[in-house]
Design an enzyme around this catalytic site. Structure first.
Site, short mmCIF file in Angstrom:
data_model
loop_
_atom_site.label_atom_id
_atom_site.label_comp_id
_atom_site.label_asym_id
_atom_site.label_seq_id
_atom_site.Cartn_x
_atom_site.Cartn_y
_atom_site.Cartn_z
N THR A 398 8.42 -6.27 0.07
CA THR A 398 7.93 -5.72 -1.20
C THR A 398 7.60 -6.86 -2.16
O THR A 398 8.03 -8.00 -1.97
CB THR A 398 8.98 -4.77 -1.84
N THR A 416 4.39 -2.31 -1.95
CA THR A 416 4.98 -2.79 -0.70
C THR A 416 4.23 -2.27 0.52
O THR A 416 3.45 -1.32 0.42
CB THR A 416 6.45 -2.32 -0.62
N GLU A 437 6.31 2.52 6.09
CA GLU A 437 7.11 3.21 5.07
C GLU A 437 7.85 4.43 5.58
O GLU A 437 8.88 4.82 5.02
CB GLU A 437 6.20 3.63 3.89
N ASP A 440 11.56 4.73 6.06
CA ASP A 440 12.48 4.96 4.95
C ASP A 440 13.08 6.37 4.99
O ASP A 440 14.01 6.67 4.25
CB ASP A 440 11.76 4.75 3.61
N SER A 465 13.68 2.76 -3.04
CA SER A 465 14.58 2.13 -4.01
C SER A 465 13.83 1.31 -5.05
O SER A 465 14.46 0.66 -5.89
CB SER A 465 15.59 1.23 -3.29
N GLY A 485 13.07 -6.15 -2.42
CA GLY A 485 14.38 -6.30 -1.80
C GLY A 485 14.95 -5.06 -1.17
O GLY A 485 16.17 -4.98 -0.96
N GLY A 486 14.12 -4.05 -0.84
CA GLY A 486 14.65 -2.86 -0.23
C GLY A 486 15.68 -2.19 -1.13
O GLY A 486 15.51 -2.10 -2.35
#
Length: 594
Positions: A398, A416, A437, A440, A465, A485-486
């Site tokens: 991201t 991202t 994606e 997720d 997130s 950073g997820g």
């Protein structure tokens, strides 16, 4: 840190980055810049330079943000680009309103709750088996976001916003150590595909540091979109190429490197692309120590989790112990209750002061909670809890940018392609990577007999997130920030806010301070400097640490000072260091709005 290519009106000097058409007093780009007339911070000096030039040429924050974002699609291609999606938060200085664009990717119409279950054995796919496949790719929303933001709040066209990035892609930029290492880390997957290998593994290996990385296919794609409009991406020739890549991955006949999994085709169709629609949700809103904190609502969990954690801290103490405990509690609730289609009443309760008090009463100032902690009981009172929800992790890639203009408009934008390199497939002839994606989503139910809010479904958006955040003081901007950073995005944004607002740090200090992330797991994920500095005081309270991680996040931020000034700040070291710049180090407010 990236270096600048040869760009029209841009050059390198021994002092740093300057814009040759700018006033002689222009400050070079650096991790922190202070001044007036507009500001920008990104993870990359080339993107910062492009956005700064737009500001200096009379463009507003949205114009600069989209031009910089398009450039990041060239120089940060493993983190973001038109093959992905994101969340755009905008503050309008005239109306004093914060509004958002949800450009999150959507699942194909064929997706069901068992989308990531192997039909041959009934077991969920391994993460990388699902990721490096056509199955993981959702309909990209980034390009639609750029077009919509410019139409709603910008002053320039999408075509003009893509032009500088196309030039960067054509002329290229020197490869730095971060760029090369990102390729090396996923070389095994990249080597499976003809198109990816041709672009990023010249001679079968990652490009050497200092060599020039060009992407003429992406330059041509940008120019095609500039000429034909976004319809060519969602309904035309580019759409055809995306669908072909997903359904028939460009697997090399002689793949390089080893890969442990079969590469599975996906089911994304042209109708899925043509049917993509943006959403414009009302931002999350919470009060914190006299400030108003705006964030992104679902399908992002960021705004809700950041707001809830801040409320819990406000109900307790402003220290690192409460920061870690509040993070764990907020993640327990996020994992149990927050998904793309959570009820508004649930989200409103999670971000309320009453809920924060119900959760904060669990925190003992002298002793850490045993992790994982259970989520709160939405129907309970006092310190009641519910059934534990499973933790969910997301990719660590991201990118993020922060922009403000001379009129006080602000953009905070996180976007991202998910994991570093996305699904690792470059669309042949188009020069951009596709996202992964859809990984997720939860692959299997995580809530026992209760409904899981984050299972796949037709047209659904997976939970995120990403936490682009704008903080107002008395109705005017005080601070804007975000990070990649997820799942650690939430804790990075939260920790920077606590550092700046509660712990007496300046913005640059708050950004540079060592970080830790407690996401309701047994051990705290922390940078080595955090463990070394704060471990001796936190460990006696019962906090435990997992294995150290080299870095958490790569934030960008702008603080708004008295008299219309800006402090723009990017990472000094993390992910190779970022770049912040201001229009002028002195106040030059005589020019009007176009």
């Amino acid at each position: 840190m990236r270096f600048l290519p040869a760009l029209t009106a841009l050059s390198l000097t021994t002092a740093g980055l300057v814009v040759t058409s700018a006033p002689a007093h222009a400050a070079p780009a650096a991790p922190t810049a202070t001044g007036y007339g507009g500001a920008i911070a990104t993870v990359d000096p080339t993107a910062t330079a492009v956005g700064l030039k737009v500001l200096r040429d009379g463009g507003n924050a949205v114009d600069a943000a989209i031009a910089a974002a398009a450039t990041l699609g060239v120089t940060e291609p493993f983190s973001a680009g038109i093959g992905g999606g994101g969340f755009f938060v905008h503050y309008d200085a005239r109306t004093r309103r914060v509004q958002t664009i949800d450009g999150r990717e959507t699942a194909p119409a064929t997706a069901g709750e068992k989308y990531f279950i192997d039909p041959t054995d009934g077991l969920p796919y391994e993460f990388n088996e699902a990721r490096v496949s056509g199955l993981s790719t959702g309909v990209p929303g980034t390009l639609a976001t750029w077009e919509s933001a410019l139409k709603r709040w910008g002053t320039r066209s999408l075509a003009s916003s893509l032009r500088p990035a196309a030039e960067v892609a054509d002329k290229g930029f020197p490869v730095d150590a971060t760029f090369r290492q990102q390729i090396a880390d996923i070389q095994g997957a990249f080597g499976q595909f003809t198109s990816t290998r041709a672009l990023y593994l010249p001679g079968g290996a990652p490009p050497a540091v200092g060599t020039i990385q060009r992407n003429p296919d992406l330059a041509a794609t940008y120019r095609l979109i500039a000429s034909k409009g976004t319809g060519v991406f969602y309904r035309g020739a580019v759409a055809d190429d995306i669908v072909r890549t997903v359904q028939h991955p460009p697997i090399a006949a002689d793949p390089t490197g080893t890969w442990a999994y079969p590469i599975r085709p996906g089911t994304l169709t042209r109708a899925d692309l043509a049917g993509y629609r943006l959403r414009y949700p009302v931002p999350t809103r919470s009060g914190y120590r006299g400030l108003t904190v705006y964030g992104m609502s679902t399908p992002s969990s960021g705004g809700t989790a950041v707001g809830e954690a801040l409320n819990i801290i406000e109900a307790g103490r402003p220290d690192l112990h409460h920061y870690l405990e509040a993070s764990a509690l907020a993640f327990a609730d996020r994992n149990r209750y927050v998904g793309a289609y959570s009820k508004k009443s649930v989200l409103k309760k999670l971000i309320s002061d009453d809920w924060a008090k119900q959760r904060a009463c669990l925190i003992d100032p002298a002793k850490a909670l045993v992790k994982p902690v259970p989520p709160g009981d939405l129907n309970g009172a006092g310190c009641t809890t519910a059934t534990t929800g499973a933790p969910v992790e997301e990719g660590q890639s991201t990118t993020n940018l922060t922009v403000a203009d001379r009129w006080g408009n602000v953009v905070e934008y996180t976007f991202t392609i998910e994991a570093t390199g996305g699904n690792t497939m470059v669309v042949p002839g188009r020069g951009f990577l596709l996202n992964n994606e859809l990984t997720d989503f939860n692959f299997t139910p995580t809530q026992g007999e209760a409904a899981d809010p984050n299972l796949p479904g037709p047209g659904k958006r997976p939970r995120s997130s990403m936490s682009p955040t704008i903080v107002l003081k008395d109705g005017k901007p005080f601070l804007a920030l975000g990070s990649p950073g997820g799942a650690t995005i939430i804790t990075t944004v939260l920790q920077v806010l606590v550092n700046r607002i509660d712990l007496g740090m300046t913005l640059p200090e708050a950004m540079a301070a060592p970080r830790a992330s407690q996401r309701n797991s047994a051990g705290i994920q922390a940078e080595p400097a955090f463990r070394a500095r704060y471990g001796p005081s936190l460990s006696p309270l019962g906090h435990t640490f997992a294995a150290d991680v080299a870095e958490l996040g790569a934030a960008t931020a702008i603080e708004f000072t008295r008299g219309g000034g800006f402090i723009a700040s990017a990472e000094p070291v993390r992910r190779g260091g970022g770049a912040a710049a201001v229009n002028s180090p002195i106040d030059d407010s005589t020019r009007g709005r176009p």
